[in-house]
Design a protein around this motif. Structure first.
Motif, PDB file in Angstrom:
ATOM      1  N   SER A  17       4.875  11.767   3.912  1.00 22.45           N
ATOM      2  CA  SER A  17       4.835  13.150   3.334  1.00 22.45           C
ATOM      3  C   SER A  17       4.329  14.059   4.255  1.00 22.45           C
ATOM      4  O   SER A  17       4.636  15.526   4.396  1.00 22.45           O
ATOM      5  N   ASN A  36       0.885  -1.328  -0.118  1.00 22.16           N
ATOM      6  CA  ASN A  36      -0.186   0.099  -0.057  1.00 22.16           C
ATOM      7  C   ASN A  36       0.726   1.351   0.054  1.00 22.16           C
ATOM      8  O   ASN A  36       0.895   1.987   0.857  1.00 22.16           O
ATOM      9  N   LYS A  74       7.358  11.969  -5.405  1.00 17.78           N
ATOM     10  CA  LYS A  74       5.925  11.491  -5.602  1.00 17.78           C
ATOM     11  C   LYS A  74       5.954  10.332  -6.047  1.00 17.78           C
ATOM     12  O   LYS A  74       7.228   9.871  -6.833  1.00 17.78           O
ATOM     13  N   ILE A  75       4.805   9.545  -5.948  1.00 12.44           N
ATOM     14  CA  ILE A  75       4.785   8.186  -6.250  1.00 12.44           C
ATOM     15  C   ILE A  75       4.684   8.054  -7.697  1.00 12.44           C
ATOM     16  O   ILE A  75       3.867   9.070  -8.527  1.00 12.44           O
ATOM     17  N   GLU A 119       0.420   4.120  -1.056  1.00 13.78           N
ATOM     18  CA  GLU A 119      -0.411   5.301  -1.018  1.00 13.78           C
ATOM     19  C   GLU A 119      -0.218   5.720   0.343  1.00 13.78           C
ATOM     20  O   GLU A 119      -0.033   6.760   0.716  1.00 13.78           O
ATOM     21  N   GLU A 120      -0.663   4.766   1.087  1.00 11.02           N
ATOM     22  CA  GLU A 120      -0.828   4.978   2.544  1.00 11.02           C
ATOM     23  C   GLU A 120       0.597   5.225   3.179  1.00 11.02           C
ATOM     24  O   GLU A 120       0.628   6.154   4.117  1.00 11.02           O
ATOM     25  N   TYR A 165       3.068   6.580   1.606  1.00 13.43           N
ATOM     26  CA  TYR A 165       3.663   8.008   1.047  1.00 13.43           C
ATOM     27  C   TYR A 165       2.803   9.181   1.722  1.00 13.43           C
ATOM     28  O   TYR A 165       3.289  10.239   2.325  1.00 13.43           O
ATOM     29  N   GLU A 166       1.532   8.905   1.916  1.00 10.26           N
ATOM     30  CA  GLU A 166       0.849   9.849   2.752  1.00 10.26           C
ATOM     31  C   GLU A 166       1.404  10.179   4.092  1.00 10.26           C
ATOM     32  O   GLU A 166       1.502  11.351   4.538  1.00 10.26           O
ATOM     33  N   LYS A 183       5.419   1.100  -8.644  1.00 11.47           N
ATOM     34  CA  LYS A 183       5.688   2.302  -8.177  1.00 11.47           C
ATOM     35  C   LYS A 183       6.205   2.607  -7.140  1.00 11.47           C
ATOM     36  O   LYS A 183       6.454   1.991  -6.163  1.00 11.47           O
ATOM     37  N   GLU A 234       5.865  -0.640  -4.602  1.00  8.99           N
ATOM     38  CA  GLU A 234       4.794  -1.597  -4.938  1.00  8.99           C
ATOM     39  C   GLU A 234       4.917  -2.226  -6.009  1.00  8.99           C
ATOM     40  O   GLU A 234       4.973  -1.408  -7.093  1.00  8.99           O
TER      41      GLU A 234
END
Length: 120
Positions: free
Chosen positions: A82, A73, A95-96, A75-76, A78-79, A104, A119
């Motif tokens: 960041s 995951n 950035k992803i 996105e999780e 990175y969030e 990714k 990922e």
């Protein structure tokens, strides 16, 4: 012949920099610490991974490793990173990004190591 895991040794001029990256930013926990010795060290753990941090100006000057951490995951991750530690985002991969090989990825760096989060 069977191996269970690969455990890297990472050398910092100031071990607190490594603790900020791996404990504060990436959520590793300290399994063992000896910060008050002549050769400070910490053993860090997370999700079956282990990293040994050492404080050594000499070896920190000689070694600047790069690691890849795989996740399911991105996105999780990175969030969280960041928002909590944007200063670690690598300027060349902040950035992803979908890479040509199908992963990714985004990257982090401090004054000693590069960490690519990916990922598949």
């Amino acid at each position: 012949m069977k191996f269970e895991k690969l455990v890297p040794n990472i050398f910092y001029k100031d071990i607190r920099d490594g603790l900020k990256m791996f404990v504060d930013c990436l959520g590793f926990t300290i399994g063992h610490t000896d910060l008050n010795s002549q050769q400070p060290l910490c053993v860090l753990d997370k999700d079956g991974l282990r990293i040994n941090l050492f404080q050594s100006t000499k070896f920190a000057k000689e070694h600047h490793p790069e690691f890849r951490l795989e996740t399911k995951n991105i996105e999780e991750v990175y969030e969280k990173v960041s928002q909590s530690h944007p200063e670690f985002l690598h300027p060349n991969l902040s950035k992803i990004t979908l890479r040509p090989w199908g992963a990714k990825e985004f990257a982090l760096m401090d004054n000693q190591v590069g960490v690519i989060i990916q990922e598949w």
